[in-house]
Write a protein that holds these residues in place. Structure first.
Motif, PDB file in Angstrom:
ATOM      1  N   SER A  29       2.181   5.129  -1.718  1.00 15.37           N
ATOM      2  CA  SER A  29       2.710   4.548  -3.179  1.00 15.37           C
ATOM      3  C   SER A  29       3.213   5.674  -3.918  1.00 15.37           C
ATOM      4  O   SER A  29       2.925   6.925  -3.954  1.00 15.37           O
ATOM      5  CB  SER A  29       1.220   4.252  -3.692  1.00 15.37           C
ATOM      6  N   THR A  74       8.969  -1.383  -1.645  1.00  9.78           N
ATOM      7  CA  THR A  74       8.644  -2.642  -1.175  1.00  9.78           C
ATOM      8  C   THR A  74       7.344  -3.139  -2.302  1.00  9.78           C
ATOM      9  O   THR A  74       6.847  -2.191  -2.798  1.00  9.78           O
ATOM     10  CB  THR A  74       7.933  -2.745   0.241  1.00  9.78           C
ATOM     11  N   ARG A  75       7.151  -4.295  -2.255  1.00  7.46           N
ATOM     12  CA  ARG A  75       5.989  -4.936  -2.965  1.00  7.46           C
ATOM     13  C   ARG A  75       5.428  -6.027  -2.047  1.00  7.46           C
ATOM     14  O   ARG A  75       6.265  -7.011  -1.867  1.00  7.46           O
ATOM     15  CB  ARG A  75       6.567  -5.486  -4.426  1.00  7.46           C
ATOM     16  N   LYS A  76       4.208  -5.941  -1.974  1.00  5.71           N
ATOM     17  CA  LYS A  76       3.588  -6.896  -0.836  1.00  5.71           C
ATOM     18  C   LYS A  76       4.265  -6.880   0.399  1.00  5.71           C
ATOM     19  O   LYS A  76       4.377  -7.929   0.847  1.00  5.71           O
ATOM     20  CB  LYS A  76       3.559  -8.120  -1.727  1.00  5.71           C
ATOM     21  N   GLY A  77       4.858  -5.902   0.850  1.00  8.43           N
ATOM     22  CA  GLY A  77       5.446  -5.599   2.171  1.00  8.43           C
ATOM     23  C   GLY A  77       6.827  -5.928   2.142  1.00  8.43           C
ATOM     24  O   GLY A  77       7.696  -5.790   3.102  1.00  8.43           O
ATOM     25  N   GLU A  78       7.479  -6.511   1.088  1.00 12.52           N
ATOM     26  CA  GLU A  78       8.821  -7.119   1.055  1.00 12.52           C
ATOM     27  C   GLU A  78       9.606  -6.155   0.192  1.00 12.52           C
ATOM     28  O   GLU A  78       9.289  -5.588  -0.822  1.00 12.52           O
ATOM     29  CB  GLU A  78       8.811  -8.542   0.453  1.00 12.52           C
ATOM     30  N   VAL A  89       4.151  -0.963  -6.154  1.00  9.93           N
ATOM     31  CA  VAL A  89       5.042  -0.858  -5.185  1.00  9.93           C
ATOM     32  C   VAL A  89       4.583   0.347  -4.334  1.00  9.93           C
ATOM     33  O   VAL A  89       3.966   1.083  -4.503  1.00  9.93           O
ATOM     34  CB  VAL A  89       6.560  -0.557  -5.501  1.00  9.93           C
ATOM     35  N   ARG A  90       5.516   0.301  -2.940  1.00  9.25           N
ATOM     36  CA  ARG A  90       5.246   1.322  -1.803  1.00  9.25           C
ATOM     37  C   ARG A  90       6.505   1.834  -1.566  1.00  9.25           C
ATOM     38  O   ARG A  90       7.405   1.079  -1.617  1.00  9.25           O
ATOM     39  CB  ARG A  90       4.305   0.886  -0.687  1.00  9.25           C
TER      40      ARG A  90
END
Length: 99
Positions: A29, A74-78, A89-90
């Motif tokens: 993150s 990514t947000r929620k893996g997408e 996000v990550r």
């Protein structure tokens, strides 16, 4: 900027920290990056929550790297559009291109 000028330019330490933290293929993150950067630069007497001041710089550098295709946000893996995203996000390494 000319090629000669960019060769003499020092790499941004926050950019280097982001890339080092995602090198193994995991995700992080922006908060984790800011905290790690602050931990490395912290001197005695500095507040424990001083990492907050690096959050904007981390996000800006992450967006810049995403636009260059050097990482993925990514947000929620997408994956999200680096020009238009909100929320938690990550950051992760760009996946290999599919043939």
């Amino acid at each position: 900027m000319t090629d000669d000028a960019s060769k003499n330019q020092k790499p941004d330490p926050i950019t280097e920290r982001i890339l080092a933290m995602i090198e193994d293929g995991g995700s992080v993150s922006p908060q984790e990056v800011a905290q790690a950067f602050y931990k490395d630069t912290k001197t005695p007497g500095m507040p424990a929550d001083g990492w907050h001041k690096y959050m904007t710089a981390v996000r800006q550098q992450a967006i810049h790297l995403a636009r260059q295709g050097r990482l993925q946000i990514t947000r929620k893996g997408e994956p999200v559009d680096p020009n238009n995203f909100k929320g938690v996000v990550r950051l992760r390494k760009m996946p290999p291109a599919q043939p």
